[in-house]
Design an enzyme around this catalytic site. Structure first.
Site, PDB file in Angstrom:
ATOM      1  N   HIS A 176      -6.794  -6.027  -1.616  1.00  0.00           N
ATOM      2  CA  HIS A 176      -5.638  -5.129  -1.376  1.00  0.00           C
ATOM      3  C   HIS A 176      -4.668  -5.586  -0.386  1.00  0.00           C
ATOM      4  O   HIS A 176      -4.977  -6.250   0.527  1.00  0.00           O
ATOM      5  CB  HIS A 176      -6.467  -3.579  -0.612  1.00  0.00           C
ATOM      6  CG  HIS A 176      -5.449  -2.557  -0.358  1.00  0.00           C
ATOM      7  ND1 HIS A 176      -4.864  -1.846  -1.419  1.00  0.00           N
ATOM      8  CD2 HIS A 176      -4.820  -1.915   0.628  1.00  0.00           C
ATOM      9  CE1 HIS A 176      -3.785  -0.988  -1.150  1.00  0.00           C
ATOM     10  NE2 HIS A 176      -4.034  -0.917   0.004  1.00  0.00           N
ATOM     11  N   ASP A 207      -7.952  -2.866  -7.338  1.00  0.00           N
ATOM     12  CA  ASP A 207      -7.588  -2.740  -5.886  1.00  0.00           C
ATOM     13  C   ASP A 207      -8.602  -1.939  -5.365  1.00  0.00           C
ATOM     14  O   ASP A 207      -9.203  -0.752  -5.490  1.00  0.00           O
ATOM     15  CB  ASP A 207      -6.350  -1.790  -6.073  1.00  0.00           C
ATOM     16  CG  ASP A 207      -5.601  -1.870  -4.599  1.00  0.00           C
ATOM     17  OD1 ASP A 207      -5.967  -0.908  -3.900  1.00  0.00           O
ATOM     18  OD2 ASP A 207      -4.577  -2.277  -4.421  1.00  0.00           O
ATOM     19  N   SER A 213       0.755  -1.109   0.010  1.00  0.00           N
ATOM     20  CA  SER A 213       0.221   0.057   0.048  1.00  0.00           C
ATOM     21  C   SER A 213       0.821   1.303   0.209  1.00  0.00           C
ATOM     22  O   SER A 213       1.794   1.527  -0.726  1.00  0.00           O
ATOM     23  CB  SER A 213      -0.982  -0.050   1.071  1.00  0.00           C
ATOM     24  OG  SER A 213      -1.878   1.150   1.069  1.00  0.00           O
TER      25      SER A 213
END
Length: 495
Positions: free
Chosen positions: A376, A327, A220
């Protein structure tokens, strides 16, 4: 010989396991000469189909043969605060890292944690109230257990389990880009980039100076941090006289797009603010730094370097990209919120277009793992081996990349990367580096992580999930010019 796998047990001996045969101990082979291809005592390629059972047998064998392995090995990473107290978290508390050393290993994995960002006083104050551990070290635990690629268990992490593991908590809220200390005139410190540099400095005294490979990984915001810092880490090691350390990047779920939001909203909070506007504001607030090579390409628009497809072509260090094609963080930033209700047709088209746009930005990436899933982050999941693209798992793809880089090594000399080719040739057949799903819908890959109905809690298969989102099989089949039953078959097979 063929059908035999050699495993180093307790470092001191190797055990060779023949398929269905007896076990024999033998003397360890002499290490490969320095400068040659990097050696690794365990290649799981031959047993990847039955990894769990194989590793259980090996661990049991090791514990029965050698007292040293019967002892409980410490699997946790221990907290170390930085000795340089001037490098801090947002609130001025000391930054730090968690480490589990692996004596004898010359492979290092340094992981950057993720967790969004804040971009002005208001959003940072809100973040401090609700997510303080991402801005302060005051309540950090004394140890952490690594999972996925940070796991020390071979059955969970077949190719990196014995590396020196370092987890760097995210407490700078600046996508690992800031170099600004807290002062009497500033509310918070933003020192993400300096934290990485200082961690590297301390690791040099713990064995990093003798490393063969340093893998800078992150998920991330940590994944974006890899893109922003991997070349700087290589250059810093080179300036310290350690240019022989091969620095590589592993970016997970940090390849964001500067696309137009599905629904425009005012930039009032971190979640709803368009990524482009948030980064433009943030880079000024943080005093953020970007790679010099990217800055030169985007003079006056340095914010563009926070987006993967803009910064990636400017990087010198090799980087492996892991990115879900759909995502969840990107969809959230684009104001698509999948709350359990079927999506509207225009939302569905937007989601499909997003997958197409993201796929197009990956055309020039040589090492890529991109499943068509709605999710994610991946590399620190305990079940990261279960996700496959075209029949290949991510650990397998990373191992192929690792072997390929051994044959095309880059070394840092006076802050310039030079390629040193070995005689072993190109990547082996059956060892793919570019793995991108071609199916066009979210979760059309049958190995995608399970999705549960938010109302009932029941797990849904691919077709149930697509129908739940408002997917019309008959209509989509007509648009594709095929029979509905054929389309359902393709969905079930992940084509």
């Amino acid at each position: 010989g063929a059908g035999r796998v050699c495993v180093c047990v307790c470092v001191c001996v190797c055990v060779c396991v023949r398929g269905g045969g007896r076990t024999h101990a033998r003397r360890p082979q002499q290490p490969a000469p320095e400068g040659g291809a990097e050696s690794f005592p365990l290649d799981f390629t031959a047993v990847e189909g039955n990894m769990d059972n194989f590793m259980v047998q090996i661990k049991n064998l090791a514990q029965s043969l050698y007292p040293c392995s019967a002892q409980k090995l410490d699997k946790d990473m221990k907290l170390q605060f930085l000795k340089n107290v001037s490098v801090t978290c947002n609130d001025g508390s000391p930054a730090g890292y968690y480490i589990k050393e692996s004596r004898g290993s010359r492979r290092w994995l340094l992981f950057l944690e993720g967790g969004w960002y804040c971009f002005n006083r208001q959003t940072c104050d809100s973040r401090y109230e609700t997510m303080r551990s991402l801005m302060s070290s005051t309540n950090w635990p004394l140890s952490r257990t690594g999972t996925g690629i940070l796991s020390s268990q071979p059955e969970e992490n077949p190719h990196w389990w014995n590396a020196n593991m370092v987890f760097v908590p995210y407490c700078s809220s600046d996508v690992w880009s800031g170099v600004s200390p807290k002062t009497d005139h500033s509310d918070y410190a933003f020192m993400g980039s300096l934290i990485i540099k200082e961690v590297i400095n301390e690791l040099l005294n713990k064995g990093l100076e003798n490393a063969k490979v340093l893998l800078l990984a992150g998920s991330s915001a940590g994944g974006t941090g890899v893109l922003l810092n991997v070349d700087q880490v290589a250059e810093h090691l080179g300036s310290q006289g350690h240019g022989e350390v091969r620095v590589r990047g592993l970016m997970d779920s940090g390849w964001f797009l500067d696309n137009k939001q599905y629904k425009f909203t005012d930039c009032l909070d971190t979640i709803s603010c368009a990524p482009t506007e948030a980064i433009k504001r943030g880079i000024r607030y943080w005093g953020g730094m970007v790679p010099e090579s990217c800055r030169q390409v985007h003079v006056g628009e340095e914010w563009k370097c926070f987006f993967g497809y803009k910064v990636f072509p400017t990087l010198k260090s090799p980087v492996f990209v892991v990115q879900w094609l759909f995502d969840e963080a990107q969809l959230t930033a684009d104001n698509i919120h999948l709350t359990g209700q079927p999506v509207h047709e225009d939302q569905w088209r937007y989601i499909q277009t997003l997958g197409q746009e993201l796929r197009s930005t990956l055309q020039d990436v040589k090492a890529i793992f991109a499943p068509a899933c709605l999710s994610h982050k991946l590399i620190t999941r305990t079940n990261w081996m279960d996700i496959q693209v075209k029949g290949t798992s991510l650990p397998r793809a990373l191992h192929c990349w690792d072997r390929n880089l051994q044959e095309n090594t880059y070394i840092n000399i006076n802050n310039t990367l030079h390629q040193r080719k070995h005689k072993t040739g190109v990547a082996r057949p059956g060892c793919p580096l570019r793995l991108i799903d071609s199916c066009p819908w979210p979760h059309c890959n049958p190995s995608c992580p399970a999705i549960r109905d938010q109302l009932t809690g029941q797990q849904m298969n691919v077709i149930q999930f697509l129908k739940h989102m408002g997917f019309d099989v008959q209509k989509m089949a007509q648009q594709q010019g095929m029979d509905a039953r054929k389309l359902l078959g393709m969905l079930n097979n992940g084509n």
